[in-house]
Design a protein around this motif. Structure first.
Motif, PDB file in Angstrom:
ATOM      1  N   GLN A  49      -2.410  56.709  73.739  1.00 60.81           N
ATOM      2  CA  GLN A  49      -2.972  57.829  72.978  1.00 60.81           C
ATOM      3  C   GLN A  49      -2.317  59.160  73.372  1.00 60.81           C
ATOM      4  OE1 GLN A  49      -7.010  59.229  74.128  1.00 60.81           O
ATOM      5  NE2 GLN A  49      -6.965  57.560  75.617  1.00 60.81           N
ATOM      6  N   TRP A  50      -1.598  59.189  74.506  1.00 55.58           N
ATOM      7  CA  TRP A  50      -0.937  60.409  74.961  1.00 55.58           C
ATOM      8  C   TRP A  50       0.519  60.499  74.520  1.00 55.58           C
ATOM      9  CZ3 TRP A  50      -4.121  63.969  76.403  1.00 55.58           C
ATOM     10  CH2 TRP A  50      -5.306  63.655  77.079  1.00 55.58           C
ATOM     11  N   SER A  51       1.007  59.509  73.790  1.00 53.98           N
ATOM     12  CA  SER A  51       2.434  59.452  73.461  1.00 53.98           C
ATOM     13  C   SER A  51       2.906  60.695  72.715  1.00 53.98           C
ATOM     14  CB  SER A  51       2.734  58.195  72.642  1.00 53.98           C
ATOM     15  OG  SER A  51       2.501  57.036  73.401  1.00 53.98           O
ATOM     16  N   ALA A  52       2.212  61.074  71.660  1.00 57.63           N
ATOM     17  CA  ALA A  52       2.617  62.245  70.871  1.00 57.63           C
ATOM     18  C   ALA A  52       2.480  63.517  71.691  1.00 57.63           C
ATOM     19  CB  ALA A  52       1.781  62.339  69.596  1.00 57.63           C
ATOM     20  N   ASN A 252      -5.579  58.448  68.264  1.00 59.12           N
ATOM     21  CA  ASN A 252      -4.274  59.101  68.409  1.00 59.12           C
ATOM     22  C   ASN A 252      -3.168  58.133  68.809  1.00 59.12           C
ATOM     23  OD1 ASN A 252      -6.022  61.829  69.055  1.00 59.12           O
ATOM     24  ND2 ASN A 252      -3.975  62.288  68.289  1.00 59.12           N
ATOM     25  N   SER A 253      -3.348  56.850  68.561  1.00 58.60           N
ATOM     26  CA  SER A 253      -2.343  55.887  69.004  1.00 58.60           C
ATOM     27  C   SER A 253      -1.837  55.045  67.844  1.00 58.60           C
ATOM     28  CB  SER A 253      -2.926  54.967  70.087  1.00 58.60           C
ATOM     29  OG  SER A 253      -3.917  54.106  69.539  1.00 58.60           O
ATOM     30  N   THR A 254      -0.687  54.434  68.059  1.00 61.18           N
ATOM     31  CA  THR A 254      -0.139  53.527  67.039  1.00 61.18           C
ATOM     32  C   THR A 254      -1.032  52.304  66.866  1.00 61.18           C
ATOM     33  OG1 THR A 254       1.265  52.558  68.782  1.00 61.18           O
ATOM     34  CG2 THR A 254       2.257  54.231  67.370  1.00 61.18           C
ATOM     35  N   GLU A 255      -1.752  51.922  67.943  1.00 57.28           N
ATOM     36  CA  GLU A 255      -2.673  50.790  67.825  1.00 57.28           C
ATOM     37  C   GLU A 255      -3.801  51.112  66.846  1.00 57.28           C
ATOM     38  OE1 GLU A 255      -0.649  50.347  71.732  1.00 57.28           O
ATOM     39  OE2 GLU A 255      -1.557  51.994  70.633  1.00 57.28           O
ATOM     40  N   ALA A 256      -4.329  52.323  66.928  1.00 55.82           N
ATOM     41  CA  ALA A 256      -5.400  52.728  66.010  1.00 55.82           C
ATOM     42  C   ALA A 256      -4.910  52.699  64.566  1.00 55.82           C
ATOM     43  CB  ALA A 256      -5.902  54.124  66.379  1.00 55.82           C
ATOM     44  N   VAL A 257      -3.693  53.190  64.358  1.00 53.64           N
ATOM     45  CA  VAL A 257      -3.127  53.210  63.008  1.00 53.64           C
ATOM     46  C   VAL A 257      -2.824  51.800  62.519  1.00 53.64           C
ATOM     47  CG1 VAL A 257      -1.186  54.031  61.615  1.00 53.64           C
ATOM     48  CG2 VAL A 257      -2.204  55.527  63.329  1.00 53.64           C
ATOM     49  N   TYR A 258      -2.490  50.912  63.431  1.00 53.72           N
ATOM     50  CA  TYR A 258      -2.229  49.514  63.056  1.00 53.72           C
ATOM     51  C   TYR A 258      -3.454  48.916  62.356  1.00 53.72           C
ATOM     52  CZ  TYR A 258      -2.315  44.442  63.656  1.00 53.72           C
ATOM     53  OH  TYR A 258      -2.465  43.091  63.454  1.00 53.72           O
ATOM     54  N   TYR A 259      -4.637  49.151  62.918  1.00 51.55           N
ATOM     55  CA  TYR A 259      -5.849  48.583  62.319  1.00 51.55           C
ATOM     56  C   TYR A 259      -6.149  49.204  60.964  1.00 51.55           C
ATOM     57  CZ  TYR A 259      -6.498  46.257  66.754  1.00 51.55           C
ATOM     58  OH  TYR A 259      -6.298  45.459  67.848  1.00 51.55           O
ATOM     59  N   LEU A 260      -5.694  50.408  60.762  1.00 44.50           N
ATOM     60  CA  LEU A 260      -5.797  51.021  59.437  1.00 44.50           C
ATOM     61  C   LEU A 260      -4.844  50.321  58.471  1.00 44.50           C
ATOM     62  CD1 LEU A 260      -6.922  53.391  57.696  1.00 44.50           C
ATOM     63  CD2 LEU A 260      -4.960  54.730  58.474  1.00 44.50           C
ATOM     64  N   ASP A 261      -3.643  50.060  58.940  1.00 45.65           N
ATOM     65  CA  ASP A 261      -2.615  49.434  58.104  1.00 45.65           C
ATOM     66  C   ASP A 261      -3.011  48.031  57.659  1.00 45.65           C
ATOM     67  OD1 ASP A 261      -0.161  49.165  56.786  1.00 45.65           O
ATOM     68  OD2 ASP A 261       0.829  48.374  58.576  1.00 45.65           O
ATOM     69  N   SER A 312       2.877  58.603  53.733  1.00 51.49           N
ATOM     70  CA  SER A 312       3.262  59.891  53.169  1.00 51.49           C
ATOM     71  C   SER A 312       4.183  60.600  54.160  1.00 51.49           C
ATOM     72  CB  SER A 312       2.026  60.757  52.907  1.00 51.49           C
ATOM     73  OG  SER A 312       1.410  61.108  54.137  1.00 51.49           O
ATOM     74  N   LYS A 313       4.887  61.627  53.677  1.00 52.13           N
ATOM     75  CA  LYS A 313       5.837  62.342  54.532  1.00 52.13           C
ATOM     76  C   LYS A 313       5.121  62.933  55.754  1.00 52.13           C
ATOM     77  CE  LYS A 313       9.646  64.567  55.718  1.00 52.13           C
ATOM     78  NZ  LYS A 313       9.165  65.357  56.852  1.00 52.13           N
ATOM     79  N   GLU A 314       3.982  63.572  55.528  1.00 56.19           N
ATOM     80  CA  GLU A 314       3.240  64.185  56.633  1.00 56.19           C
ATOM     81  C   GLU A 314       2.848  63.148  57.674  1.00 56.19           C
ATOM     82  OE1 GLU A 314      -0.907  66.663  57.491  1.00 56.19           O
ATOM     83  OE2 GLU A 314      -0.496  65.833  55.506  1.00 56.19           O
ATOM     84  N   ASN A 315       2.309  62.022  57.211  1.00 60.00           N
ATOM     85  CA  ASN A 315       1.862  60.991  58.133  1.00 60.00           C
ATOM     86  C   ASN A 315       3.016  60.301  58.837  1.00 60.00           C
ATOM     87  OD1 ASN A 315      -0.776  61.586  57.593  1.00 60.00           O
ATOM     88  ND2 ASN A 315      -1.089  59.893  56.163  1.00 60.00           N
ATOM     89  N   GLN A 316       4.153  60.180  58.163  1.00 56.72           N
ATOM     90  CA  GLN A 316       5.326  59.594  58.803  1.00 56.72           C
ATOM     91  C   GLN A 316       5.772  60.441  59.983  1.00 56.72           C
ATOM     92  OE1 GLN A 316       7.384  56.536  58.142  1.00 56.72           O
ATOM     93  NE2 GLN A 316       5.225  56.269  57.639  1.00 56.72           N
ATOM     94  N   ASP A 317       5.684  61.757  59.841  1.00 59.36           N
ATOM     95  CA  ASP A 317       6.031  62.644  60.949  1.00 59.36           C
ATOM     96  C   ASP A 317       5.089  62.431  62.129  1.00 59.36           C
ATOM     97  OD1 ASP A 317       8.076  63.703  59.440  1.00 59.36           O
ATOM     98  OD2 ASP A 317       6.942  65.473  58.796  1.00 59.36           O
ATOM     99  N   ILE A 318       3.808  62.278  61.835  1.00 63.84           N
ATOM    100  CA  ILE A 318       2.818  62.055  62.890  1.00 63.84           C
ATOM    101  C   ILE A 318       3.052  60.706  63.559  1.00 63.84           C
ATOM    102  CG2 ILE A 318       0.352  61.704  63.356  1.00 63.84           C
ATOM    103  CD1 ILE A 318      -0.209  63.674  61.072  1.00 63.84           C
ATOM    104  N   LEU A 319       3.318  59.673  62.765  1.00 58.49           N
ATOM    105  CA  LEU A 319       3.571  58.345  63.316  1.00 58.49           C
ATOM    106  C   LEU A 319       4.812  58.337  64.196  1.00 58.49           C
ATOM    107  CD1 LEU A 319       2.800  56.134  60.188  1.00 58.49           C
ATOM    108  CD2 LEU A 319       1.389  56.423  62.222  1.00 58.49           C
ATOM    109  N   PHE A 320       5.806  59.136  63.816  1.00 63.92           N
ATOM    110  CA  PHE A 320       7.025  59.218  64.618  1.00 63.92           C
ATOM    111  C   PHE A 320       6.715  59.765  66.007  1.00 63.92           C
ATOM    112  CE2 PHE A 320      10.531  61.841  66.228  1.00 63.92           C
ATOM    113  CZ  PHE A 320      11.524  60.876  66.356  1.00 63.92           C
ATOM    114  N   THR A 321       5.920  60.834  66.074  1.00 63.28           N
ATOM    115  CA  THR A 321       5.599  61.412  67.393  1.00 63.28           C
ATOM    116  C   THR A 321       4.747  60.450  68.230  1.00 63.28           C
ATOM    117  OG1 THR A 321       3.606  62.562  66.583  1.00 63.28           O
ATOM    118  CG2 THR A 321       5.707  63.744  66.457  1.00 63.28           C
ATOM    119  N   MET A 322       3.917  59.652  67.571  1.00 63.96           N
ATOM    120  CA  MET A 322       3.082  58.673  68.285  1.00 63.96           C
ATOM    121  C   MET A 322       3.925  57.586  68.931  1.00 63.96           C
ATOM    122  SD  MET A 322      -0.139  57.767  65.849  1.00 63.96           S
ATOM    123  CE  MET A 322      -1.472  58.903  65.517  1.00 63.96           C
TER     124      MET A 322
END
Length: 324
Positions: A49-52, A252-261, A312-322
């Protein structure tokens, strides 16, 4: 003609020598500049969760010519341990510290105790109202607003009609002011909607979140107020251990977003942790140069992620920092 050629070569040689001398002088000046050493202390520092946040710190350190060091910490950090870590970093030669006030910490008291020894920037935490106007340096997201946004997304999904629906809430440690603010923003937004809160649990360090979730009565929605709780709820949902409950949460982690995906989570509210990291180090450096006069707390934004807008472009930027 030969004289002209010799003169041309001589001039070129002199110019080249001057360029070399200029480069040497610039390098000496640069090496002579003071490079601030900044230590960063957050609970469970190796958690994803601290990656970004770390990436933001790294980019700010490169931009400002500072040396940044993440202090290794465990999953649970007490106020006493945090104070000792700060004192240890002072002994190790750190010029400044970025610290997350762990649950149970009085941020204003922490700052006062280390004033004069080292410069400190707080990340998160709630200052007493009497202290806020004094301009203590802090960078944090609006936890109440994020809880409110999460509730509003739930209301949108059901056209504001939650009568007869039930939910359970899970979050961080009970003494975490950030989690309490998120819960307050969420519950106050759902007042008089008819939704019933069947259970609410704030995890203790030794608790197994998944075991807690799986032992609770059946509800329509599971609301998670921090990244650990959200990923645990997502894992339980993916294993069909939430009795069909839909998961909404803050993470705030890629794991959290994974469950959304994959469709286990319906909605994830994500704060701009990269910007928080960048601003915490930048604000600290600026403050060290002017004693934090006229310090203004930066506004840390958040975004609502859904499966349909995940790429979306905005979310891709956020995912990149994560993922850094």
């Amino acid at each position: 003609m030969k004289k002209d050629k010799k003169m041309f070569i001589l001039i070129q040689a002199v110019l080249s020598l001057l360029v070399i001398l200029l480069v040497v002088v610039m390098l000496r000046e640069q090496s002579g500049k003071e490079q601030y050493q900044v230590s960063v202390i957050v609970e469970n520092s190796d958690d994803n969760q601290w990656s970004a946040f770390k990436y933001g710190l790294k980019m700010a350190a490169e931009d400002r010519g500072a040396e940044m060091f993440m202090v290794s910490t465990g999953a649970v950090l007490t106020p006493e341990e945090e104070k000792k870590l700060i004192e240890q970093e002072v002994k190790n030669g750190a010029d400044a510290v970025i610290a997350e006030p762990v649950p149970g910490t009085d941020p204003a008291k922490l700052l006062k105790e280390v004033q004069g020894k080292i410069s400190v920037m707080l990340v998160g935490g709630e200052l007493p109202k009497s202290e806020k106007r004094r301009g203590f340096p802090v960078v944090r997201a609006d936890d109440y607003a994020m809880g409110q946004a999460l509730a509003e997304e739930l209301l949108k999904d059901y056209d504001g009609k939650l009568n007869g629906k039930s939910l359970g809430m899970i979050g961080g440690r009970r003494d975490s002011q950030s989690i309490r603010n998120r819960e307050e923003g969420f519950t106050e937004t759902l007042k008089e909607t008819g939704v019933e809160v069947l259970w609410s649990g704030m995890k203790n360090p030794e608790e197994n979140i998944k075991a807690f979730l799986e032992s609770q009565p059946e509800v329509d929605f599971v609301i998670a107020f921090d990244d650990d709780s959200l990923t645990a709820a997502g894992e339980c949902g993916e294993a069909n251990n939430l009795h069909g409950a839909l998961v909404y949460g803050i993470g705030n982690s890629t794991e959290a977003v994974y469950y959304l995906d994959v469709g286990t989570a319906e909605c994830v509210v994500v704060s701009d942790a990269f910007y928080a990291g960048y601003q915490s180090l930048t604000g600290l450096m600026n403050g060290m140069e002017n004693s934090f006069r006229n310090y203004e707390e930066p506004q840390i934004s958040y975004t609502v992620m859904r499966r349909e807008n995940l790429f979306s472009k905005e979310n891709q930027d956020i995912l990149f920092t994560m993922s850094q």
